[in-house]
Design a protein around this motif. Sequence first.
Motif, PDB file in Angstrom:
ATOM      1  N   LEU A 200       0.830  -1.210   0.000  1.00 37.19           N
ATOM      2  CA  LEU A 200       0.000   0.000   0.000  1.00 37.19           C
ATOM      3  C   LEU A 200       0.863   1.259   0.000  1.00 37.19           C
ATOM      4  N   ILE A 201       1.889   1.297   0.843  1.00 36.94           N
ATOM      5  CA  ILE A 201       2.789   2.448   0.894  1.00 36.94           C
ATOM      6  C   ILE A 201       3.501   2.616  -0.442  1.00 36.94           C
ATOM      7  N   SER A 202       3.961   1.520  -1.001  1.00 36.47           N
ATOM      8  CA  SER A 202       4.672   1.557  -2.281  1.00 36.47           C
ATOM      9  C   SER A 202       3.788   2.107  -3.399  1.00 36.47           C
ATOM     10  N   SER A 203       2.543   1.681  -3.463  1.00 36.20           N
ATOM     11  CA  SER A 203       1.658   2.165  -4.527  1.00 36.20           C
ATOM     12  C   SER A 203       1.339   3.648  -4.364  1.00 36.20           C
TER      13      SER A 203
ATOM     14  N   SER B 148      22.285  10.599   2.937  1.00 39.18           N
ATOM     15  CA  SER B 148      21.291   9.630   3.342  1.00 39.18           C
ATOM     16  C   SER B 148      20.612  10.120   4.625  1.00 39.18           C
ATOM     17  N   GLU B 149      19.326   9.853   4.718  1.00 34.81           N
ATOM     18  CA  GLU B 149      18.561  10.292   5.880  1.00 34.81           C
ATOM     19  C   GLU B 149      17.695   9.136   6.359  1.00 34.81           C
ATOM     20  N   ASN B 150      17.665   8.932   7.662  1.00 35.41           N
ATOM     21  CA  ASN B 150      16.828   7.905   8.269  1.00 35.41           C
ATOM     22  C   ASN B 150      15.806   8.572   9.179  1.00 35.41           C
ATOM     23  N   PHE B 151      14.592   8.081   9.137  1.00 40.31           N
ATOM     24  CA  PHE B 151      13.599   8.518  10.113  1.00 40.31           C
ATOM     25  C   PHE B 151      12.516   7.459  10.245  1.00 40.31           C
ATOM     26  N   SER B 152      11.778   7.560  11.325  1.00 45.45           N
ATOM     27  CA  SER B 152      10.786   6.558  11.656  1.00 45.45           C
ATOM     28  C   SER B 152       9.416   7.200  11.844  1.00 45.45           C
ATOM     29  N   VAL B 153       8.377   6.476  11.450  1.00 44.79           N
ATOM     30  CA  VAL B 153       7.000   6.924  11.645  1.00 44.79           C
ATOM     31  C   VAL B 153       6.275   5.834  12.422  1.00 44.79           C
ATOM     32  N   ASN B 154       5.601   6.239  13.495  1.00 39.91           N
ATOM     33  CA  ASN B 154       4.865   5.302  14.330  1.00 39.91           C
ATOM     34  C   ASN B 154       3.393   5.698  14.341  1.00 39.91           C
ATOM     35  N   GLU B 155       2.523   4.780  13.949  1.00 42.80           N
ATOM     36  CA  GLU B 155       1.078   5.026  13.935  1.00 42.80           C
ATOM     37  C   GLU B 155       0.387   3.963  14.776  1.00 42.80           C
ATOM     38  N   LYS B 156      -0.591   4.417  15.576  1.00 41.96           N
ATOM     39  CA  LYS B 156      -1.346   3.499  16.434  1.00 41.96           C
ATOM     40  C   LYS B 156      -2.831   3.732  16.242  1.00 41.96           C
TER      41      LYS B 156
ATOM     42  N   ASN C 299      -5.708   2.427   6.197  1.00 46.36           N
ATOM     43  CA  ASN C 299      -5.707   3.800   6.716  1.00 46.36           C
ATOM     44  C   ASN C 299      -4.357   4.163   7.339  1.00 46.36           C
ATOM     45  N   LEU C 300      -3.754   3.231   8.062  1.00 50.42           N
ATOM     46  CA  LEU C 300      -2.447   3.493   8.665  1.00 50.42           C
ATOM     47  C   LEU C 300      -1.366   3.642   7.593  1.00 50.42           C
ATOM     48  N   ALA C 301      -1.429   2.815   6.554  1.00 49.67           N
ATOM     49  CA  ALA C 301      -0.462   2.921   5.451  1.00 49.67           C
ATOM     50  C   ALA C 301      -0.621   4.249   4.731  1.00 49.67           C
ATOM     51  N   ASN C 302      -1.853   4.691   4.543  1.00 42.91           N
ATOM     52  CA  ASN C 302      -2.104   5.975   3.905  1.00 42.91           C
ATOM     53  C   ASN C 302      -1.545   7.113   4.756  1.00 42.91           C
ATOM     54  N   SER C 303      -1.755   7.043   6.043  1.00 40.32           N
ATOM     55  CA  SER C 303      -1.256   8.078   6.951  1.00 40.32           C
ATOM     56  C   SER C 303       0.275   8.125   6.946  1.00 40.32           C
TER      57      SER C 303
ATOM     58  N   SER D 217       2.349   7.090   4.532  1.00 47.09           N
ATOM     59  CA  SER D 217       2.868   7.574   3.255  1.00 47.09           C
ATOM     60  C   SER D 217       2.620   9.074   3.094  1.00 47.09           C
ATOM     61  N   GLN D 218       1.517   9.590   3.603  1.00 46.86           N
ATOM     62  CA  GLN D 218       1.267  11.028   3.531  1.00 46.86           C
ATOM     63  C   GLN D 218       2.264  11.799   4.391  1.00 46.86           C
ATOM     64  N   LYS D 219       2.645  11.242   5.524  1.00 52.19           N
ATOM     65  CA  LYS D 219       3.672  11.891   6.354  1.00 52.19           C
ATOM     66  C   LYS D 219       5.015  11.913   5.634  1.00 52.19           C
ATOM     67  N   LEU D 220       5.346  10.830   4.925  1.00 50.85           N
ATOM     68  CA  LEU D 220       6.585  10.793   4.156  1.00 50.85           C
ATOM     69  C   LEU D 220       6.544  11.814   3.025  1.00 50.85           C
ATOM     70  N   ILE D 221       5.443  11.886   2.303  1.00 49.01           N
ATOM     71  CA  ILE D 221       5.318  12.829   1.188  1.00 49.01           C
ATOM     72  C   ILE D 221       5.414  14.267   1.686  1.00 49.01           C
ATOM     73  N   LEU D 222       4.783  14.545   2.811  1.00 48.65           N
ATOM     74  CA  LEU D 222       4.855  15.881   3.385  1.00 48.65           C
ATOM     75  C   LEU D 222       6.299  16.221   3.781  1.00 48.65           C
ATOM     76  N   ARG D 223       6.999  15.261   4.337  1.00 52.75           N
ATOM     77  CA  ARG D 223       8.405  15.476   4.714  1.00 52.75           C
ATOM     78  C   ARG D 223       9.276  15.713   3.483  1.00 52.75           C
ATOM     79  N   LEU D 224       9.010  14.957   2.414  1.00 55.35           N
ATOM     80  CA  LEU D 224       9.788  15.154   1.172  1.00 55.35           C
ATOM     81  C   LEU D 224       9.492  16.511   0.539  1.00 55.35           C
ATOM     82  N   ALA D 225       8.248  16.955   0.637  1.00 54.14           N
ATOM     83  CA  ALA D 225       7.880  18.243   0.052  1.00 54.14           C
ATOM     84  C   ALA D 225       8.499  19.402   0.809  1.00 54.14           C
ATOM     85  N   LEU D 226       8.699  19.251   2.105  1.00 54.58           N
ATOM     86  CA  LEU D 226       9.268  20.327   2.914  1.00 54.58           C
ATOM     87  C   LEU D 226      10.775  20.411   2.783  1.00 54.58           C
ATOM     88  N   ASN D 227      11.416  19.326   2.377  1.00 56.90           N
ATOM     89  CA  ASN D 227      12.892  19.332   2.244  1.00 56.90           C
ATOM     90  C   ASN D 227      13.324  19.717   0.854  1.00 56.90           C
TER      91      ASN D 227
END
Length: 151
Positions: free
Chosen positions: A48-51, A105-113, A135-139, A141-151
């Motif tokens: 889901l994240i990949s797509s 290279s950059e590493n970061f983690s996302v935790n959803e509950k 829903n968790l996968a969507n959340s 991936s959206q956090k990753l996209i937002l992070r990429l857009a801000l950098n």
Amino acid sequence: MLKKISFIILLLNLLNHCDYKPVYSQQNKVDYKIVITSFTGDKEINNLISSILKRNSKINSNKILNISFDTKYMKNILARNAAGTITDYQADVITEFTIEKENNSENFSVNEKFNFQKMTDKYEEKNYEQTIKKNLANSISQKLILRLALN
């Protein structure tokens, strides 16, 4: 009559100069070609994240991002009733991303509950758990996209 006309002109002038932009208007403005090098962990969430990432990738861009990620999905017991049967669960997804662009290279983690109650029908509970995973996968991936857009 003159007051009404001047008020309308003033109002239109103010509205034309209002520079309203939605908060997340830059969210999908990722100007990178996203290449997923590898992913490990829960296959359903990873697919889901990949797509979602492939959908938001700019194919013709010269800037290339190599992303690899590891996803861990856990379904923990939150509560039991007086008889000892399970009543509440918590779905916990931890995704660790490694983003490589150009020479850094950059590493970061996302935790959803997400907390949910046990259902009497096992089939419905399994379908509900799959919806939660989507829903968790969507959340994530959206956090990753937002992070990429801000950098």
